[in-house]
Design an enzyme around this catalytic site. Sequence first.
Site, PDB file in Angstrom:
ATOM      1  N   ASN A  54       0.820  -1.243  -0.127  1.00 55.34           N
ATOM      2  CA  ASN A  54       0.029   0.085  -0.073  1.00 55.34           C
ATOM      3  C   ASN A  54       0.922   1.192   0.110  1.00 55.34           C
ATOM      4  O   ASN A  54       2.111   0.966  -0.152  1.00 55.34           O
ATOM      5  CB  ASN A  54      -1.052  -0.034   1.182  1.00 55.34           C
ATOM      6  CG  ASN A  54      -0.108  -0.093   2.570  1.00 55.34           C
ATOM      7  OD1 ASN A  54       0.415   0.724   2.997  1.00 55.34           O
ATOM      8  ND2 ASN A  54      -0.275  -1.056   3.364  1.00 55.34           N
ATOM      9  N   ASP A 101      -3.935 -10.490  12.354  1.00 54.67           N
ATOM     10  CA  ASP A 101      -4.198  -9.130  12.716  1.00 54.67           C
ATOM     11  C   ASP A 101      -3.220  -8.905  13.963  1.00 54.67           C
ATOM     12  O   ASP A 101      -3.460  -9.463  15.099  1.00 54.67           O
ATOM     13  CB  ASP A 101      -5.631  -9.102  13.150  1.00 54.67           C
ATOM     14  CG  ASP A 101      -6.009  -7.606  13.407  1.00 54.67           C
ATOM     15  OD1 ASP A 101      -5.093  -6.765  14.181  1.00 54.67           O
ATOM     16  OD2 ASP A 101      -7.239  -7.422  13.377  1.00 54.67           O
ATOM     17  N   ILE A 102      -2.316  -8.173  13.787  1.00 57.49           N
ATOM     18  CA  ILE A 102      -1.150  -7.900  14.856  1.00 57.49           C
ATOM     19  C   ILE A 102      -1.789  -7.265  15.966  1.00 57.49           C
ATOM     20  O   ILE A 102      -1.473  -7.855  17.108  1.00 57.49           O
ATOM     21  CB  ILE A 102      -0.116  -6.990  14.028  1.00 57.49           C
ATOM     22  CG1 ILE A 102       0.843  -7.902  12.843  1.00 57.49           C
ATOM     23  CG2 ILE A 102       1.029  -6.859  15.121  1.00 57.49           C
ATOM     24  CD1 ILE A 102       1.594  -7.288  12.357  1.00 57.49           C
ATOM     25  N   ASP A 116      -3.819  -6.710   4.792  1.00 56.78           N
ATOM     26  CA  ASP A 116      -4.805  -7.468   5.365  1.00 56.78           C
ATOM     27  C   ASP A 116      -4.573  -8.916   4.866  1.00 56.78           C
ATOM     28  O   ASP A 116      -5.080  -9.811   5.323  1.00 56.78           O
ATOM     29  CB  ASP A 116      -6.417  -7.077   5.289  1.00 56.78           C
ATOM     30  CG  ASP A 116      -6.396  -5.688   6.303  1.00 56.78           C
ATOM     31  OD1 ASP A 116      -5.793  -5.623   7.175  1.00 56.78           O
ATOM     32  OD2 ASP A 116      -7.263  -4.751   5.757  1.00 56.78           O
ATOM     33  N   LYS A 163     -13.904   0.096  16.396  1.00 55.04           N
ATOM     34  CA  LYS A 163     -12.553  -0.641  16.305  1.00 55.04           C
ATOM     35  C   LYS A 163     -11.831  -0.187  17.847  1.00 55.04           C
ATOM     36  O   LYS A 163     -11.266  -1.206  18.305  1.00 55.04           O
ATOM     37  CB  LYS A 163     -11.476   0.403  15.257  1.00 55.04           C
ATOM     38  CG  LYS A 163     -10.364  -0.406  15.243  1.00 55.04           C
ATOM     39  CD  LYS A 163      -9.608   0.103  13.846  1.00 55.04           C
ATOM     40  CE  LYS A 163      -8.390  -0.824  13.655  1.00 55.04           C
ATOM     41  NZ  LYS A 163      -7.473  -0.502  12.479  1.00 55.04           N
ATOM     42  N   LYS A 167      10.772 -15.539 -11.455  1.00 51.36           N
ATOM     43  CA  LYS A 167       9.951 -14.504 -11.991  1.00 51.36           C
ATOM     44  C   LYS A 167       8.661 -14.932 -12.882  1.00 51.36           C
ATOM     45  O   LYS A 167       9.017 -15.737 -13.726  1.00 51.36           O
ATOM     46  CB  LYS A 167      10.767 -13.388 -12.691  1.00 51.36           C
ATOM     47  CG  LYS A 167      10.099 -12.315 -13.015  1.00 51.36           C
ATOM     48  CD  LYS A 167      10.989 -11.505 -14.105  1.00 51.36           C
ATOM     49  CE  LYS A 167      10.190 -10.209 -14.538  1.00 51.36           C
ATOM     50  NZ  LYS A 167      10.884  -9.198 -15.581  1.00 51.36           N
ATOM     51  N   PHE A 178      -4.721   2.730  15.378  1.00 53.83           N
ATOM     52  CA  PHE A 178      -5.147   3.561  14.316  1.00 53.83           C
ATOM     53  C   PHE A 178      -5.968   2.823  13.453  1.00 53.83           C
ATOM     54  O   PHE A 178      -5.982   1.793  13.282  1.00 53.83           O
ATOM     55  CB  PHE A 178      -3.642   3.732  13.428  1.00 53.83           C
ATOM     56  CG  PHE A 178      -2.902   5.180  14.022  1.00 53.83           C
ATOM     57  CD1 PHE A 178      -2.790   6.354  13.508  1.00 53.83           C
ATOM     58  CD2 PHE A 178      -2.181   4.957  15.378  1.00 53.83           C
ATOM     59  CE1 PHE A 178      -2.024   7.237  13.924  1.00 53.83           C
ATOM     60  CE2 PHE A 178      -1.459   5.788  15.828  1.00 53.83           C
ATOM     61  CZ  PHE A 178      -1.271   7.275  15.190  1.00 53.83           C
ATOM     62  N   LYS A 187     -10.674  -3.578  19.245  1.00 58.75           N
ATOM     63  CA  LYS A 187      -9.247  -3.997  19.520  1.00 58.75           C
ATOM     64  C   LYS A 187      -8.612  -3.471  21.056  1.00 58.75           C
ATOM     65  O   LYS A 187      -7.483  -3.787  21.118  1.00 58.75           O
ATOM     66  CB  LYS A 187      -8.377  -2.644  18.551  1.00 58.75           C
ATOM     67  CG  LYS A 187      -8.835  -2.770  17.291  1.00 58.75           C
ATOM     68  CD  LYS A 187      -8.461  -4.253  16.409  1.00 58.75           C
ATOM     69  CE  LYS A 187      -8.749  -4.155  14.974  1.00 58.75           C
ATOM     70  NZ  LYS A 187      -8.321  -5.555  14.233  1.00 58.75           N
TER      71      LYS A 187
END
Length: 406
Positions: free
Chosen positions: A217, A315-316, A286, A347, A296, A333, A351
């Site tokens: 990302n 999910d750390i 994710d 969340k 390759k 976050f 969490k």
Amino acid sequence: MEKHFPQAPFAGKRIHLGVCGSVAAYKALDLLRAFCKVELRVTVTMTEAATRFVTPLSFQSLGAERVYGSMFGEGRTGDPFGHLRPGLEAEAFLVAPVSATTLARLACGLADEMLAGQALAWPGSLLLAPAMNPRMWNNQATKDNIAALERRGHLVIAPETGPVACGEEGEGRFPDLRIICLYALRSLSPQDLAGQRVLITLGPTREPWDCVRFWSNHSSGLMGASLAVAAWLRGADVQALRGPVAPWLPPQIQTRETPTAQEMLRTAEELWPDMHLGIFTAAVADFAPIPFGAEKFKKTSSTKGFNLSFQPNPDILATLARSKKAGQRIIAFAAESENLEKNAHCKLQTKNADLLVANLVGGEDCAFASPNNTALILDHNGGLLRLPTLPKGDLAWRILDCLSSL
């Protein structure tokens, strides 16, 4: 100053800068520029030897409020108590570069010239950034002087190893300006995290598909780096786990490279039991593509396109939150593209976080790849704070302010 260094908290604070005779004296001008950028009020004292390398006018031109020179002769400010002023007015005292001669003066408690007199009248710890020939640095007399100063509580920022102006090579190079700046800012910071061990994850993860391609990302790691620096400035012992894209961090922050989600999780699980605070800013992928293999992938083997299959990553944050012990705190976050407040509240609960920082992705000043961020901060007591768009270094400081108020 780096983008992830806080600036706003230091506006209006006072620092005194001593400059000694060294080829590195010209770098003190860059220190002055950096201090002025965060709106520190800076006064300067130059030894007579320093004026042979740079001039008082240079410091005055770049924003120094006052430049002290000789105690009695040329360069005097007209203040008969100039040797006392820094101890009465400044909040931090840095000598950079500090020469072998001045180290000897300070170790002996002499006050035979302006800078030494100001140092002797200084009530706190001095910050000393040496620069000299490696043989001078390694001389036993210099080592004894350093040891004496450190026993008295003064901080000596170790010089670097490498080539020096005279052509020799070894330990004695002027320290990295960024490190000197951080030590100066730390001396002006509240030490509300002193004694705290902090774990921070930052940056993206890269999930490999073949030997050259990966899934990832746009995270730059800037928010996490900002929090790592802010926590260290406030006295914490910081461990940073970073993905493959992240800003510079000083060696005083212990850093481990964790390019994939699995590697980040393994390292985090190893460290988390001994931590007081976990700050989870990393943009962990994710999902990870099911690997094609070690070779390759050739486009000629699929001229009409191809499909990828993915498997979920761990999910750390959720994994570590389940093992959260009494006395441990978590800052989470949430990056959302819609329904920011609703998703953030959800969340925060799922969490098991003490503080949650939520921000929108997409558009100007979005969370990813931007030096700025606009955030919503929720805490486990029901508090909610909406912050305007801020540089990420300053946002990190505000986040830690919120944590300290819980």
